[in-house]
Design a protein around this motif. Structure first.
Motif, short mmCIF file in Angstrom:
data_model
loop_
_atom_site.label_atom_id
_atom_site.label_comp_id
_atom_site.label_asym_id
_atom_site.label_seq_id
_atom_site.Cartn_x
_atom_site.Cartn_y
_atom_site.Cartn_z
N ILE A 98 0.87 -1.18 0.00
CA ILE A 98 0.00 0.00 0.00
C ILE A 98 0.90 1.23 0.00
CG2 ILE A 98 -1.76 1.32 1.25
CD1 ILE A 98 -2.64 -1.39 2.49
N PRO A 99 0.88 2.01 -1.09
CA PRO A 99 1.75 3.18 -1.13
C PRO A 99 1.18 4.35 -0.34
CG PRO A 99 0.59 2.90 -3.23
CD PRO A 99 0.12 1.80 -2.32
N ARG A 146 -6.93 3.17 -5.96
CA ARG A 146 -7.93 2.52 -5.10
C ARG A 146 -7.25 1.97 -3.84
NH1 ARG A 146 -13.00 0.77 -6.22
NH2 ARG A 146 -12.79 0.93 -8.47
N GLY A 147 -7.68 2.44 -2.69
CA GLY A 147 -7.11 1.96 -1.43
C GLY A 147 -5.74 2.52 -1.12
N ALA A 148 -5.23 3.41 -1.97
CA ALA A 148 -3.91 4.00 -1.72
C ALA A 148 -4.04 5.10 -0.66
CB ALA A 148 -3.32 4.57 -3.00
N ILE A 188 -13.48 6.12 -6.25
CA ILE A 188 -12.13 5.82 -5.75
C ILE A 188 -11.64 6.94 -4.84
CG2 ILE A 188 -9.71 5.45 -6.42
CD1 ILE A 188 -10.78 4.02 -8.94
N ALA A 189 -11.90 8.19 -5.23
CA ALA A 189 -11.46 9.34 -4.43
C ALA A 189 -12.04 9.28 -3.02
CB ALA A 189 -11.86 10.64 -5.10
N GLY A 190 -13.26 8.81 -2.91
CA GLY A 190 -13.93 8.75 -1.61
C GLY A 190 -13.29 7.74 -0.66
#
Ligand code: PEP
Length: 252
Positions: A123-124, A161-163, A202-204
């Motif tokens: 996860i970056p 996504r999830g970053a 994705i932003a959310g």
């Protein structure tokens, strides 16, 4: 609802003994926050293996502070994403201003590293932030947008996504003077809005951390802002009581 995430950036600090001592002090109290706040610790590469072992069974997850953007090869002294995963890292800090500023890391290199992290399952935590001169010149939005766009343009929005993004104004790091909650919130909201132009969904879900002189006294006010989803903590993460208080503020 984004669960808050607090990440300790130990930078080039610590020793095997001091790290053990610090983790022994923070693990038991932080265990009570399991399920309410996510917590990660990013030691120097050399200390990653022992940190992973020390964190086994706890709710604190291990991360790293950098990687090299190639899978493997002739690159003396560097560490690949897959090596970090092999040693137990789950997160990786990328594009920290100390690397951009002192070591000349470019937007393009950070984007390569982000892509490598994603390919390996890390996860970056993408750091963006403006210098004092850039803020004074009214360039904050342009600078952090450029740093963010370099990544989204290379990797595509799906890779976000999830970053995690960390907004770290360079002038606030290690200075004792954090951004005000309002200053930080304004940039966080702008970053999220920029991502939302590509994908609102994705932003959310992207967690945007604040970093720069966060401590036990100012964390709660920063965490109260709607787009501040946690903290990337340098100096205060090396002090057990400070770090425990910051994580507790994030979980309440
Ligand atoms: C950092 O460098 O990531 C950082 C947030 O440092 P500090 O908390 O010491 O300002």
């Amino acid at each position: 609802m984004r669960r808050k995430l607090v990440v300790a950036n130990w930078k080039m600090h610590g020793s095997r003994a001091r790290n053990r001592q610090l983790l022994d002090a923070v693990k038991p109290p932080l265990q009570s926050l399991a399920g309410r706040v996510d917590i990660a610790v990013c030691p120097a590469h050399l200390h990653l293996g022992e940190t992973v072992a020390a964190l086994a069974g706890s709710n604190i997850r291990p991360g790293a502070q950098n990687l090299y953007g190639l899978a493997e090869g002739a690159m003396t002294g560097e560490t690949s994403a897959s090596m970090l995963v092999d040693c137990g890292a789950e997160f990786v800090i990328l594009g920290h201003s100390e690397r951009r500023g002192h070591l000349g890391e470019t937007d393009a290199e950070v984007a390569d590293k982000f892509a490598a992290a994603r390919e390996s399952g890390l996860i970056p935590i993408l750091c963006v932030g403006e210098t004092r001169a850039e803020r004074d010149a009214g360039e904050t939005e342009a600078v952090v947008s450029r740093q963010l766009d370099a990544v989204t343009e290379k990797t595509g929005m799906e890779a976000m996504r999830g970053a995690v993004i960390a907004y770290e104004p360079v002038w606030a790091i290690g200075s004792g003077t954090p951004a005000t909650p309002e200053q930080a919130q304004a940039v966080h909201a702008m970053l999220r809005e920029r991502l939302a132009r590509r994908s609102e969904e994705i932003a959310g879900g992207v967690r945007i951390l604040y970093g720069g002189s966060m401590n036990a006294a100012n964390a709660a006010e920063l965490f109260a802002q709607p787009d501040i989803d946690g903290g990337l903590v340098g100096g205060a993460s090396l002090k057990a009581e400070e770090f425990i208080t910051i994580c507790t503020s994030a979980g309440s």
